[in-house]
Design a protein around this motif. Structure first.
Motif, PDB file in Angstrom:
ATOM      1  N   ALA A   1       0.799  -1.226   0.000  1.00 55.36           N
ATOM      2  CA  ALA A   1       0.000   0.000   0.000  1.00 55.36           C
ATOM      3  C   ALA A   1       0.827   1.269   0.000  1.00 55.36           C
ATOM      4  O   ALA A   1       0.266   2.351  -0.130  1.00 55.36           O
ATOM      5  N   LEU A   2       2.135   1.158   0.141  1.00 53.17           N
ATOM      6  CA  LEU A   2       2.977   2.344   0.279  1.00 53.17           C
ATOM      7  C   LEU A   2       3.494   2.809  -1.075  1.00 53.17           C
ATOM      8  O   LEU A   2       3.667   1.999  -1.994  1.00 53.17           O
ATOM      9  N   PRO A   3       3.780   4.096  -1.221  1.00 48.91           N
ATOM     10  CA  PRO A   3       4.143   4.628  -2.545  1.00 48.91           C
ATOM     11  C   PRO A   3       5.559   4.266  -2.992  1.00 48.91           C
ATOM     12  O   PRO A   3       5.889   4.422  -4.164  1.00 48.91           O
ATOM     13  N   GLN A   4       6.400   3.769  -2.071  1.00 55.55           N
ATOM     14  CA  GLN A   4       7.755   3.418  -2.454  1.00 55.55           C
ATOM     15  C   GLN A   4       7.842   1.941  -2.826  1.00 55.55           C
ATOM     16  O   GLN A   4       7.331   1.080  -2.100  1.00 55.55           O
ATOM     17  N   ALA A   5       8.487   1.642  -3.938  1.00 54.78           N
ATOM     18  CA  ALA A   5       8.755   0.251  -4.305  1.00 54.78           C
ATOM     19  C   ALA A   5       9.774  -0.348  -3.333  1.00 54.78           C
ATOM     20  O   ALA A   5      10.515   0.376  -2.655  1.00 54.78           O
TER      21      ALA A   5
ATOM     22  N   ASN B   1      10.757  -8.214  -6.679  1.00 57.92           N
ATOM     23  CA  ASN B   1      10.690  -6.761  -6.649  1.00 57.92           C
ATOM     24  C   ASN B   1       9.243  -6.343  -6.397  1.00 57.92           C
ATOM     25  O   ASN B   1       8.368  -6.580  -7.238  1.00 57.92           O
ATOM     26  N   VAL B   2       8.994  -5.758  -5.233  1.00 56.59           N
ATOM     27  CA  VAL B   2       7.642  -5.312  -4.874  1.00 56.59           C
ATOM     28  C   VAL B   2       7.437  -3.934  -5.487  1.00 56.59           C
ATOM     29  O   VAL B   2       8.170  -2.982  -5.182  1.00 56.59           O
TER      30      VAL B   2
ATOM     31  N   SER C   1      -0.348  -1.941  -4.995  1.00 55.94           N
ATOM     32  CA  SER C   1       0.054  -2.916  -5.989  1.00 55.94           C
ATOM     33  C   SER C   1      -0.113  -4.328  -5.453  1.00 55.94           C
ATOM     34  O   SER C   1      -0.215  -4.549  -4.244  1.00 55.94           O
ATOM     35  N   VAL C   2      -0.143  -5.266  -6.401  1.00 57.17           N
ATOM     36  CA  VAL C   2      -0.082  -6.689  -6.083  1.00 57.17           C
ATOM     37  C   VAL C   2       1.063  -7.266  -6.916  1.00 57.17           C
ATOM     38  O   VAL C   2       1.034  -7.206  -8.147  1.00 57.17           O
ATOM     39  N   SER C   3       2.076  -7.784  -6.244  1.00 59.37           N
ATOM     40  CA  SER C   3       3.232  -8.383  -6.921  1.00 59.37           C
ATOM     41  C   SER C   3       3.134  -9.896  -6.801  1.00 59.37           C
ATOM     42  O   SER C   3       2.934 -10.439  -5.702  1.00 59.37           O
ATOM     43  N   ASP C   4       3.271 -10.592  -7.938  1.00 58.37           N
ATOM     44  CA  ASP C   4       3.074 -12.041  -7.999  1.00 58.37           C
ATOM     45  C   ASP C   4       4.405 -12.762  -8.145  1.00 58.37           C
ATOM     46  O   ASP C   4       5.337 -12.275  -8.792  1.00 58.37           O
TER      47      ASP C   4
END
Length: 957
Positions: A745-749, A775-776, A781-784
């Motif tokens: 939920a945070l703006p930083q990757a 890499n999130v 976002s949702v990272s798979d």
């Protein structure tokens, strides 16, 4: 002839009820204009002590008539709590003591207080304002009847300067009668039962909370489902006296037009009165006429010749950041002050988890010949909420844009449903703060004030503003048609509350109500009144800064209470943009029932769906919301995977049902968050219960968080790792796919995170492990990540597996952990059952013979060590503890729980029912309410796990 007699009796009862509801000769005080609270010497708070409460069997015709059983009480409160707190009746929620309160509904109640007005009030307008009286009321000032009122959500308000004497004592007397006056329903527990053991509610006569006629009152506090034993009455909100000059301000309204880089454009509106006041105004006529039809001379406007101005100030952290004085040119009567404001470098109000909920104090001062004459003040947060379409397909005519964009950022909204804090309306600010702070700690960003409940106390919105919790506000229509709502009374309630709430930055959504049809002929006029007044009085709806939906579920929002494997959520509901209700029943901790229910009834709990159970367990069923066969098996079937439910103790069934429900909430939350951006919001049912009952809940009435709270809390963390399991039940020899989803939920990757997934057998021997980098991407976002499959051994039958997923950043810092306990069951070797289970969502199967999770885990033991790091007092009878727990053994501690024992308490911990790895130390925080402060010295800190003995430590005082 019998039918005709019954019909005539019904008509007579209705006529008698209506005629009893109001004095037809007295002045009617319901009206739409809320009198704004003042500050300092202009405001006299009449709430608190000093009120006398008494009753009469019938309404008195003269306020000097003798009344019965006078005693001292406090306001706000209900009559029920007044009687309990005065020691006149036993606790209404214990045993079946509620039956001792039913007579209260049949009496006319009288609140009386003597008020000495300051001599400075002479010559001013004096507004006596009641912010909520439930339900029918009359108001006397000294010996004069000043009017009558109906409705519980605002009013009556009356200007009383001609009835009082400044510098002297003046008596205020208020008659209050219940909304079911003359139409009381009999005790529901005396109703016949059907063949399934459920009460036949259709046989209940008298007031029907799901068809309330002309009474605008939510069903949960008027004998509806889950609250059948109670019907509220009393002065449930505060009372105030506002001392207002002839030239004064009313109802300020500030909106954020835009927020761009470096500035915020705002628009301020306020009403300015010159030698008149609000209660002399009319919103519109109620007869058929042309609204604006002046004659040939036009409307006369008489200019006020005095020098008037409005000073506008915005204050942040005690520093004035905006101050400007605007000259006024106004006319006798009612005027509007309208002004655009520009604030440089604004500090934005951010929802929980996205930043600080910055607030400004807005102060308006009306000056007359350069001297302050009137002032209003309120808190305000600058924020933008836009909504765009979600990523899924549109599937209906009515379809809202459910993707929230808050201050320029798309978010998945993590929400909860919210019912009243107390069914009998004991609503101190401390109770709200405890609950809402627990919601904030859980990661909740939005609460829905449910339409079967209240238009809430000011406390709730003020605390939500402070904590950064957005509010979805239902109006109090729930599950019914409203063809008989008196339109003038409904509109008065609607407008007063729109004006009362519209400046709160936390208020994000208006909704017509709960699970009713706003398009039916019986509800269309009620919705028309609501919609037109939102258009008039809250322009933020027109500009889409606030969403309006007519009901939930509608417009793409969904309610669902499935009894299935929760892994179906992202398949069954894959195109649902917003889940506004869903959940699973559980039983709160056993101590609640030891306190409220005859302990002799804690037998045969594994058979509570049988028709003989209810009559044999009257107090237990009294504390079971919506008891019935459809509620019990779905709860017990999940509990049966945790412990043996053949003949459970109250402790066993409580813990097992909570953990079973907790697993359900964890999986459904992960599935719907992982479905982003098609699904963009989730509001499970329900955060806290309004009296001590068995029901769907995260927190019980006492304020103690249960296992579902912690299971869901872990999924609401800003960065969360989840295994997207296709199902929870497997057969021996199957291959389990283990896709990973990280919701962020945070703006930083977060580049270069390490994902670790391990599988253990039911003795905690590691069977499988895989570690990968991921890499999130920047949130929301949702990272798979796809991992290899795991094959269950062919002989691994009727046993649990444990899956542990962990996420660390590139430096090795721990970010997130999730654990699961899928089952390998021989019942799935039955091909017919297997094919049905994998092809469609079916009712969750019970495990009559196991395996049982708790006893399985308990066979492989470890040891725990606990120490207290800090114990600080945070409020009256509240503490904040920091403790350190270490797993000193060689296997994980499963369902590790930190508790306080030896006293009555409520706890909200940073985590509980959790996994603690061997050798791992973890710091826990516990916020504690000491419900019996006198026994606090006996309390000890306790830590345990299902496979570790209880360890205790002393608590420093």
């Amino acid at each position: 002839m019998k039918k005709l007699t019954l019909c005539l009796l019904s008509v007579f009862a209705l006529i008698n009820s209506v005629s009893a509801q109001s004095d037809t000769t007295a002045r009617k005080l319901w009206q739409p204009y809320r009198i704004s609270p003042r500050m300092g010497a202009q405001h006299i708070d009449l709430s608190g002590s000093g009120w006398e409460l008494s009753y009469a069997d019938q309404p008195v015709k003269d306020v000097k008539q003798a009344r019965k059983d006078a005693f001292q009480t406090t306001v706000p409160n209900s009559v029920h709590w007044s009687y309990y707190k005065a020691g006149k009746l036993p606790h209404p929620y214990y045993h079946k003591n509620s039956t001792q309160y039913r007579w209260i509904e049949e009496k006319a109640w009288y609140y009386k207080k003597s008020v000495t007005l300051p001599t400075s009030a002479q010559g001013s307008l004096l507004f006596l304002c009641f912010d909520g009286v439930d339900y029918f009321s009359k108001v006397w000032v000294n010996d004069s009847l000043v009017g009558v009122h109906e409705g519980m959500f605002g009013g009556p308000s009356v200007e009383i300067s001609r009835y009082v004497k400044a510098g002297q004592a003046n008596d205020i007397t208020v008659e209050v009668r219940a909304g079911n006056w003359g139409n009381k329903a009999p005790d529901y527990e005396n109703l016949p039962r059907n063949s399934n053991g459920e009460f036949v509610t259709s046989k209940r006569t008298g007031f029907n909370p799901r068809a309330s006629g002309r009474i605008i009152k939510p069903w949960v506090i008027s004998g509806g489902s889950g609250g059948e034993a109670f019907f509220t009455v009393g002065m449930w909100q505060g009372v105030r006296l506002e001392i207002v000059p002839a030239f004064h301000l009313e109802r300020p309204y500030l909106i954020t037009k835009s927020v761009t880089s470096g500035k915020a454009d705002l628009h301020l509106s306020a009403e300015v009165f010159a030698n008149t006041h609000s209660l002399q105004q009319q919103l519109h006529p109620w007869n058929n006429t042309q609204i604006n039809h002046p004659n040939e001379k036009g409307t006369i406007f008489k200019t006020v010749g005095e020098k008037l101005s409005v000073l506008v100030e915005l204050i942040s952290a005690k520093n004035t950041v905006f101050s400007r004085e605007y000259p006024l040119t106004i006319y006798e009567g009612r005027n509007w002050f309208e002004q655009d404001l520009t604030l440089p470098n604004p500090k934005l109000w951010q929802p929980n988890g996205l930043g600080d909920p910055n607030l400004y104090t807005v102060r308006l001062t009306l000056k007359r010949t350069g001297k302050p004459t009137d002032a209003l003040q309120f808190d305000y947060g600058i924020r933008s909420i836009e909504r765009i379409a979600t990523a899924g397909p549109r599937t209906a005519d009515r379809w809202e844009n459910w993707q929230f964009v808050v201050n320029g950022r798309k978010i998945f909204v993590k929400g909860m449903n919210f019912t009243p804090q107390d069914i009998l309306l004991d609503l101190p600010k401390e109770r709200y703060r405890w609950t809402l702070e627990a919601a904030k700690k859980m990661g909740v960003q939005l609460i829905r004030i449910w339409g079967g409940g209240l238009l809430e106390s000011d406390y709730l919105y003020e605390i939500c503003d402070e904590l950064g919790i957005m509010v979805w506000q239902d109006f109090p229509i729930g599950n019914q048609d409203t063809p008989d709502y008196p339109q003038d009374i409904w509109e008065a309630q609607v407008v007063q509350n729109i004006v009362r709430l519209r400046n709160h930055p936390s208020l994000a959504i208006w909704c017509g109500g709960n699970e009713f049809n706003p398009y039916s002929s019986g509800n269309a006029k009620s919705m028309g009144i609501l919609e037109r007044n939102l258009d008039i009085f809250d322009k933020s709806v027109a500009t889409s800064a606030r969403l309006f939906v007519r009901t939930t579920p509608d417009d793409g929002a969904m309610h669902a209470y499935p009894d299935m494997d929760p892994t179906w959520y992202n398949r069954s509901y894959k195109f649902e943009p917003w889940v506004s209700e869903t959940g699973m029943h559980s039983i709160p901790e056993a101590s609640l029932f030891y306190e409220t229910v005859d302990n002799k009834e804690f037998t045969g709990l594994g058979k509570m769906w049988e028709t003989s159970f209810g009559p044999a367990h009257p107090e237990f069923i009294h504390h079971f919301t919506e008891y019935g066969p459809s509620r019990v098996p779905r709860m017990l079937s999940r509990a049966s995977h945790i412990s043996d439910m053949a003949d459970p103790t109250i402790e066993s069934i409580s813990e097992a049902s909570q953990v079973g429900a907790g697993e359900f909430y964890q999986v459904l939350s992960e599935k719907m968050q992982g479905n982003y951006p098609v699904t963009s919001g989730l509001m499970p049912w329900v955060f806290k219960r309004h009296w001590p009952v068995i029901a769907i809940q995260m927190m019980d009435w006492y304020g103690n968080a249960g296992a579902p709270y912690y299971f869901l809390k872990r999924t609401y963390e800003p960065t969360h790792i989840a295994i997207d399991l296709p199902r929870l039940l497997w057969k021996p020899g199957e291959r389990i796919s283990l896709p990973v989803k990280v919701t962020h939920a945070l703006p930083q990757a977060i580049p270069g995170t390490r994902v670790s997934v391990r599988i253990f057998d039911d003795t905690f021997n590691q069977l499988w492990q895989q570690e990968r980098s991921l890499n999130v991407t920047a949130g929301t976002s949702v990272s798979d990540l796809k991992l290899d499959e795991y094959t269950i051994p062919a002989n691994y039958r009727d046993r649990f597996l444990f899956i542990l997923a962990e996420l660390r950043d590139a430096s090795g810092k721990f970010l997130s952990r999730s654990f699961y306990f899928p089952r390998s069951l021989s019942m799935l070797e039955d091909n017919a059952f297997y094919q049905k289970y994998i092809s469609e969502p079916i009712p969750w199967p019970a495990l009559d013979k196991g395996p049982f999770l708790k006893s399985t885990v308990g066979q492989t033991t470890t040891t725990l060590m606990v120490s207290t790091l800090a114990n600080a007092s945070t409020a009256k009878d509240q503490s904040h503890l920091r403790v350190k727990v270490t797993n000193t053994g060689k296997v994980p501690a499963f369902m590790t729980k930190v508790d306080v024992v030896g006293t009555k308490r409520a706890i909200v911990a940073s985590d509980n029912f959790t996994w603690l790895a061997p050798g791992e130390s973890q710091e826990f925080t516990l916020d504690v309410i000491w419900r019996e402060p006198e026994t606090r010295p006996k309390a000890t800190l306790s830590v345990s796990a299902w496979n570790a003995a209880i360890t205790t430590a002393k608590l420093p005082l």
